[in-house]
Design an enzyme around this catalytic site. Sequence first.
Site, short mmCIF file in Angstrom:
data_model
loop_
_atom_site.label_atom_id
_atom_site.label_comp_id
_atom_site.label_asym_id
_atom_site.label_seq_id
_atom_site.Cartn_x
_atom_site.Cartn_y
_atom_site.Cartn_z
N ASN A 199 1.35 -1.41 -0.34
CA ASN A 199 0.34 -0.27 0.18
C ASN A 199 0.76 1.23 -0.07
O ASN A 199 1.65 1.67 0.85
CB ASN A 199 -0.79 -0.10 0.54
CG ASN A 199 -2.24 1.28 1.74
OD1 ASN A 199 -1.07 2.18 1.12
ND2 ASN A 199 -2.09 1.59 2.48
N TRP A 200 0.98 1.77 -1.43
CA TRP A 200 1.74 3.02 -1.45
C TRP A 200 1.43 4.23 -0.43
O TRP A 200 1.80 4.68 -0.77
CB TRP A 200 2.32 3.05 -3.20
CG TRP A 200 3.74 2.48 -3.18
CD1 TRP A 200 3.96 1.12 -2.35
CD2 TRP A 200 4.15 2.80 -4.62
NE1 TRP A 200 5.18 0.49 -3.26
CE2 TRP A 200 4.79 1.45 -4.64
CE3 TRP A 200 4.28 3.29 -5.16
CZ2 TRP A 200 5.98 0.89 -5.23
CZ3 TRP A 200 5.27 3.27 -6.30
CH2 TRP A 200 5.91 2.06 -6.13
N LYS A 201 0.25 4.73 -0.55
CA LYS A 201 -0.44 5.12 -0.11
C LYS A 201 -0.42 6.48 -0.69
O LYS A 201 -0.43 6.37 -1.91
CB LYS A 201 0.14 5.38 2.13
CG LYS A 201 -0.01 4.45 2.66
CD LYS A 201 0.03 4.71 3.78
CE LYS A 201 -0.19 3.22 4.91
NZ LYS A 201 -0.49 3.65 6.46
N HIS A 238 -9.15 1.40 5.19
CA HIS A 238 -8.17 1.75 5.29
C HIS A 238 -8.08 2.37 7.43
O HIS A 238 -9.18 3.05 6.38
CB HIS A 238 -7.11 2.70 4.62
CG HIS A 238 -5.75 1.93 5.10
ND1 HIS A 238 -4.76 2.83 6.45
CD2 HIS A 238 -5.15 1.31 4.79
CE1 HIS A 238 -4.45 2.84 6.59
NE2 HIS A 238 -3.90 1.48 6.07
N GLU A 279 -6.72 5.13 7.76
CA GLU A 279 -6.59 6.23 7.59
C GLU A 279 -7.95 6.70 6.72
O GLU A 279 -7.94 8.15 6.88
CB GLU A 279 -5.55 6.71 7.01
CG GLU A 279 -3.69 6.46 7.31
CD GLU A 279 -2.77 5.73 6.65
OE1 GLU A 279 -2.85 5.71 5.42
OE2 GLU A 279 -1.89 4.92 7.25
N SER A 327 3.14 -1.89 10.35
CA SER A 327 4.94 -2.37 10.68
C SER A 327 5.59 -3.64 9.83
O SER A 327 6.03 -4.04 10.33
CB SER A 327 5.06 -1.92 12.04
OG SER A 327 5.04 -0.62 12.44
N GLY A 354 3.08 -1.03 4.42
CA GLY A 354 3.12 0.38 4.22
C GLY A 354 4.32 0.80 3.49
O GLY A 354 4.86 0.46 2.22
N GLY A 355 5.04 1.02 4.32
CA GLY A 355 6.59 1.85 4.28
C GLY A 355 7.34 0.73 3.57
O GLY A 355 7.97 1.35 2.45
P1 PGA Z 1 2.94 0.51 7.46
O1 PGA Z 1 1.27 0.47 7.05
O2 PGA Z 1 3.94 -0.65 7.00
O3 PGA Z 1 3.83 1.67 7.25
O4 PGA Z 1 2.70 0.14 8.74
C1 PGA Z 1 0.64 -0.59 7.07
C2 PGA Z 1 -0.70 -0.21 6.40
O5 PGA Z 1 -0.63 1.05 6.21
O6 PGA Z 1 -1.37 -0.83 5.52
#
Ligand code: PGA
Length: 246
Positions: free
Chosen positions: A9-11, A91, A93, A206, A227-228
């Site tokens: 997930n590149w956001k 999600h 967010e 994470s 994500g990251g």
């Molecule tokens: P993260 O994000 O791996 O940066 O914690 C995960 C996500 O929001 O899908």
Amino acid sequence: MRRKLAAGNWKMNGTADSLTEVRALIAAHPAPSIDLLICPPATLLAQMADIRGPLHIGGQDCHAAASGAHTGDISAAMLVDAGASHVILGHSERRADHRETDNDVLAKADAAHRTMLTAIICIGETLAQRDAGQTLDVIGTQLAGSVPTGASAANTVIAYEPVWAIGTGKVATLDQIAEVHGFIRQAMRDRFGTEGVMMRILYGGSVKPGNAADIFGVPEVDGALVGGASLTSADFSPIITALEQA
Ligand code: PGA
């Protein structure tokens, strides 16, 4: 057997330059034994689809309506048109930034299913909810409210992402992950029978090269929503390898 899924997930990260990371990732995993998915910002969908190789491509949200006066939004059919096969929905967010409710997520999942997109429906508790002992209640409510009646193993993936573990470097313990994933499996089995047994459940929050193998060893963890660490091939590639070896 559930086929494992490593999803990135590149956001709101990435421009055309970032496609070099995707090319490197494809070069490192030309014939993966698991499903690979990247959900870039919508602006990169078509360009990523052009170079996709074995990658599946997904959106990060869609509107519940098929079309119309919704400035700035994107429909499920537009995602398909740009080359997407999946879409992340609900999600945390989006639930926080855009006040998305379970009911909104359910309507979006229905819209995704109508266009044959696979919906990755995200759920997860906040730290306050966990500290108050409400985790399983919250998860149960989110599942009941966000996963539509038409969900099947082919068109739906559940992503358990504790809100307090997203982007914080704090990972849920293996016991916490096992407890919630077991609860989700039971709830999906109770509601959907065999389809619920076959539905994939991802952990997110994470996930990094250093903790991926342990997380993938937990029962009922069928992969990760990353994500990251999905932004660079150097980080995402070892996570993919760990999942292939799990
Ligand atoms: P993260 O994000 O791996 O940066 O914690 C995960 C996500 O929001 O899908």
